[in-house]
Design a protein around this motif. Sequence first.
Motif, PDB file in Angstrom:
ATOM      1  N   GLU A  15       0.637  -1.185  -0.064  1.00  0.00           N
ATOM      2  CA  GLU A  15       0.114  -0.082   0.104  1.00  0.00           C
ATOM      3  C   GLU A  15       0.893   1.276  -0.022  1.00  0.00           C
ATOM      4  O   GLU A  15       0.424   2.299  -0.672  1.00  0.00           O
ATOM      5  CB  GLU A  15      -0.981  -0.049   1.235  1.00  0.00           C
ATOM      6  CG  GLU A  15      -2.133  -0.885   1.112  1.00  0.00           C
ATOM      7  CD  GLU A  15      -3.114  -1.240   2.506  1.00  0.00           C
ATOM      8  OE1 GLU A  15      -2.722  -0.412   3.427  1.00  0.00           O
ATOM      9  OE2 GLU A  15      -3.984  -1.834   2.691  1.00  0.00           O
ATOM     10  N   ARG A  16       2.003   1.190   0.856  1.00  0.00           N
ATOM     11  CA  ARG A  16       2.853   2.296   0.827  1.00  0.00           C
ATOM     12  C   ARG A  16       3.580   2.541  -0.557  1.00  0.00           C
ATOM     13  O   ARG A  16       3.551   3.770  -1.032  1.00  0.00           O
ATOM     14  CB  ARG A  16       4.035   2.230   1.953  1.00  0.00           C
ATOM     15  CG  ARG A  16       3.365   2.452   3.278  1.00  0.00           C
ATOM     16  CD  ARG A  16       4.463   2.675   4.349  1.00  0.00           C
ATOM     17  NE  ARG A  16       5.357   1.374   4.460  1.00  0.00           N
ATOM     18  CZ  ARG A  16       4.887   0.388   5.519  1.00  0.00           C
ATOM     19  NH1 ARG A  16       3.703   0.490   6.031  1.00  0.00           N
ATOM     20  NH2 ARG A  16       5.454  -0.535   5.646  1.00  0.00           N
ATOM     21  N   SER A  17       3.930   1.453  -0.955  1.00  0.00           N
ATOM     22  CA  SER A  17       4.478   1.700  -2.393  1.00  0.00           C
ATOM     23  C   SER A  17       3.633   2.082  -3.441  1.00  0.00           C
ATOM     24  O   SER A  17       3.917   3.064  -4.289  1.00  0.00           O
ATOM     25  CB  SER A  17       4.985   0.168  -2.777  1.00  0.00           C
ATOM     26  OG  SER A  17       6.229  -0.234  -2.168  1.00  0.00           O
ATOM     27  N   SER A  18       2.394   1.637  -3.541  1.00  0.00           N
ATOM     28  CA  SER A  18       1.320   2.051  -4.510  1.00  0.00           C
ATOM     29  C   SER A  18       1.057   3.680  -4.200  1.00  0.00           C
ATOM     30  O   SER A  18       1.006   4.446  -5.227  1.00  0.00           O
ATOM     31  CB  SER A  18      -0.196   1.399  -4.218  1.00  0.00           C
ATOM     32  OG  SER A  18       0.168   0.169  -4.635  1.00  0.00           O
ATOM     33  N   THR A  36       7.215   8.243 -19.209  1.00  0.00           N
ATOM     34  CA  THR A  36       7.217   6.764 -18.937  1.00  0.00           C
ATOM     35  C   THR A  36       7.211   6.315 -17.488  1.00  0.00           C
ATOM     36  O   THR A  36       7.086   6.863 -16.489  1.00  0.00           O
ATOM     37  CB  THR A  36       8.479   6.292 -19.504  1.00  0.00           C
ATOM     38  OG1 THR A  36       9.628   6.539 -18.729  1.00  0.00           O
ATOM     39  CG2 THR A  36       8.683   6.724 -20.992  1.00  0.00           C
ATOM     40  N   LEU A  37       6.727   5.002 -17.615  1.00  0.00           N
ATOM     41  CA  LEU A  37       6.680   4.495 -16.213  1.00  0.00           C
ATOM     42  C   LEU A  37       7.949   4.473 -15.774  1.00  0.00           C
ATOM     43  O   LEU A  37       8.173   4.485 -14.380  1.00  0.00           O
ATOM     44  CB  LEU A  37       6.250   3.021 -16.322  1.00  0.00           C
ATOM     45  CG  LEU A  37       4.629   2.672 -16.601  1.00  0.00           C
ATOM     46  CD1 LEU A  37       4.338   1.249 -16.950  1.00  0.00           C
ATOM     47  CD2 LEU A  37       3.884   3.410 -15.454  1.00  0.00           C
ATOM     48  N   GLU A  38       9.239   4.350 -16.350  1.00  0.00           N
ATOM     49  CA  GLU A  38      10.449   4.405 -15.786  1.00  0.00           C
ATOM     50  C   GLU A  38      10.740   5.623 -15.362  1.00  0.00           C
ATOM     51  O   GLU A  38      11.290   5.807 -13.935  1.00  0.00           O
ATOM     52  CB  GLU A  38      11.626   4.017 -17.018  1.00  0.00           C
ATOM     53  CG  GLU A  38      11.806   2.808 -17.325  1.00  0.00           C
ATOM     54  CD  GLU A  38      10.664   2.378 -18.315  1.00  0.00           C
ATOM     55  OE1 GLU A  38      10.711   1.342 -19.085  1.00  0.00           O
ATOM     56  OE2 GLU A  38       9.771   3.391 -18.780  1.00  0.00           O
ATOM     57  N   GLN A  39      10.287   6.798 -15.880  1.00  0.00           N
ATOM     58  CA  GLN A  39      10.580   8.293 -15.173  1.00  0.00           C
ATOM     59  C   GLN A  39       9.502   8.128 -13.876  1.00  0.00           C
ATOM     60  O   GLN A  39      10.211   8.840 -12.882  1.00  0.00           O
ATOM     61  CB  GLN A  39      10.083   9.334 -16.138  1.00  0.00           C
ATOM     62  CG  GLN A  39      10.560   9.473 -17.455  1.00  0.00           C
ATOM     63  CD  GLN A  39      10.226  10.350 -18.337  1.00  0.00           C
ATOM     64  OE1 GLN A  39       9.391  10.039 -18.966  1.00  0.00           O
ATOM     65  NE2 GLN A  39      10.959  11.524 -18.659  1.00  0.00           N
ATOM     66  N   THR A  47      11.941   0.856  -8.203  1.00  0.00           N
ATOM     67  CA  THR A  47      12.431   0.136  -9.503  1.00  0.00           C
ATOM     68  C   THR A  47      10.997   0.098 -10.424  1.00  0.00           C
ATOM     69  O   THR A  47       9.749   0.100  -9.998  1.00  0.00           O
ATOM     70  CB  THR A  47      12.989  -1.194  -9.355  1.00  0.00           C
ATOM     71  OG1 THR A  47      11.820  -2.190  -8.649  1.00  0.00           O
ATOM     72  CG2 THR A  47      14.017  -1.184  -8.383  1.00  0.00           C
ATOM     73  N   ARG A  48      11.535   0.038 -11.703  1.00  0.00           N
ATOM     74  CA  ARG A  48      10.338  -0.184 -12.657  1.00  0.00           C
ATOM     75  C   ARG A  48       9.675  -1.475 -12.390  1.00  0.00           C
ATOM     76  O   ARG A  48       8.228  -1.711 -12.483  1.00  0.00           O
ATOM     77  CB  ARG A  48      10.982  -0.318 -14.088  1.00  0.00           C
ATOM     78  CG  ARG A  48       9.913  -0.205 -15.152  1.00  0.00           C
ATOM     79  CD  ARG A  48      10.650  -0.276 -16.518  1.00  0.00           C
ATOM     80  NE  ARG A  48      10.001  -0.051 -17.551  1.00  0.00           N
ATOM     81  CZ  ARG A  48       9.128  -1.111 -18.218  1.00  0.00           C
ATOM     82  NH1 ARG A  48       9.457  -2.390 -17.747  1.00  0.00           N
ATOM     83  NH2 ARG A  48       8.369  -0.911 -19.240  1.00  0.00           N
ATOM     84  N   ILE A  49      10.261  -2.613 -11.962  1.00  0.00           N
ATOM     85  CA  ILE A  49       9.634  -3.963 -11.564  1.00  0.00           C
ATOM     86  C   ILE A  49       8.577  -3.555 -10.492  1.00  0.00           C
ATOM     87  O   ILE A  49       7.588  -3.939 -10.698  1.00  0.00           O
ATOM     88  CB  ILE A  49      10.414  -4.971 -11.315  1.00  0.00           C
ATOM     89  CG1 ILE A  49      11.527  -5.317 -12.405  1.00  0.00           C
ATOM     90  CG2 ILE A  49       9.945  -6.451 -10.638  1.00  0.00           C
ATOM     91  CD1 ILE A  49      12.514  -5.981 -12.071  1.00  0.00           C
ATOM     92  N   ARG A  54       2.670  -3.307  -8.820  1.00  0.00           N
ATOM     93  CA  ARG A  54       1.648  -2.561  -8.397  1.00  0.00           C
ATOM     94  C   ARG A  54       0.519  -2.214  -9.543  1.00  0.00           C
ATOM     95  O   ARG A  54      -0.814  -2.304  -9.327  1.00  0.00           O
ATOM     96  CB  ARG A  54       1.979  -1.364  -7.694  1.00  0.00           C
ATOM     97  CG  ARG A  54       2.853  -1.621  -6.535  1.00  0.00           C
ATOM     98  CD  ARG A  54       2.368  -2.254  -5.491  1.00  0.00           C
ATOM     99  NE  ARG A  54       3.342  -2.431  -4.338  1.00  0.00           N
ATOM    100  CZ  ARG A  54       3.749  -3.932  -4.300  1.00  0.00           C
ATOM    101  NH1 ARG A  54       3.351  -4.898  -4.983  1.00  0.00           N
ATOM    102  NH2 ARG A  54       4.838  -4.303  -3.420  1.00  0.00           N
ATOM    103  N   PHE A  55       1.013  -1.819 -10.765  1.00  0.00           N
ATOM    104  CA  PHE A  55       0.237  -1.554 -12.071  1.00  0.00           C
ATOM    105  C   PHE A  55       0.764  -2.045 -13.142  1.00  0.00           C
ATOM    106  O   PHE A  55       1.930  -1.833 -13.307  1.00  0.00           O
ATOM    107  CB  PHE A  55       0.046  -0.032 -11.830  1.00  0.00           C
ATOM    108  CG  PHE A  55      -0.115   0.885 -10.789  1.00  0.00           C
ATOM    109  CD1 PHE A  55      -1.308   1.168 -10.532  1.00  0.00           C
ATOM    110  CD2 PHE A  55       0.796   1.169  -9.861  1.00  0.00           C
ATOM    111  CE1 PHE A  55      -1.536   1.815  -9.431  1.00  0.00           C
ATOM    112  CE2 PHE A  55       0.596   1.947  -8.513  1.00  0.00           C
ATOM    113  CZ  PHE A  55      -0.840   2.181  -8.326  1.00  0.00           C
TER     114      PHE A  55
END
Length: 203
Positions: A15-18, A36-39, A47-49, A54-55
């Motif tokens: 939840e905190r990460s989200s 981008t998701l990377e940005q 990390t992108r992973i 999460r999404f």
Amino acid sequence: MTADAKPKRVRADAERSSARIIEAAEQVLAVDPNATLEQIADAAGLTRITVHRRFSSRQALLEALNERFNERYLLALEQARVKTAPPLVALHRLTEIIFEFKLSHRSALVRFADPQTGGAVLAQGVVDGLDLLFSRLRAAESITAADPSWCRQVYVALLCEVERLPPQAPIEEGRAAEVGARTDLLTRTVLGALGGDCEALHR
């Protein structure tokens, strides 16, 4: 640690990460709607992973942002007391609350949440609240436009346009003056567009 405690901690971490991802996405996309998701991951310090965990896609993240946008609108409708306050007062207060948030967070949700339409997808509760407000304005003879859905569309469209305008108050007067200037501009413009009396706001 008990077996029950570990899943709870995992859920709390998720939840905190989200929350971090959504906060970062709102800030990054307000500056660059094509980020981008990377940005976004970089801005969140993740990390992108982790973001993909999460999404599952960029669209899924945009849908989460749209949900947050609607939660804020629902809260603003409640705080403005659109069901019980004098309708002109409720219109002014609703607009003020929205600009207070937008100017403090520099949110661009209304612009990027729905790539197909260029605007956010309003939840049914938000639509109902806005339609009720404009129905009450019509009943009070504050506007002459009869269709609340048309009134709502005019309000949201003009809200986007006023948000995009350059500063409306001298910088040295601060954010409160800027909120007031934009609130006054939008409410006057909306009332004028819907056949109302702009001066009624100050009577």
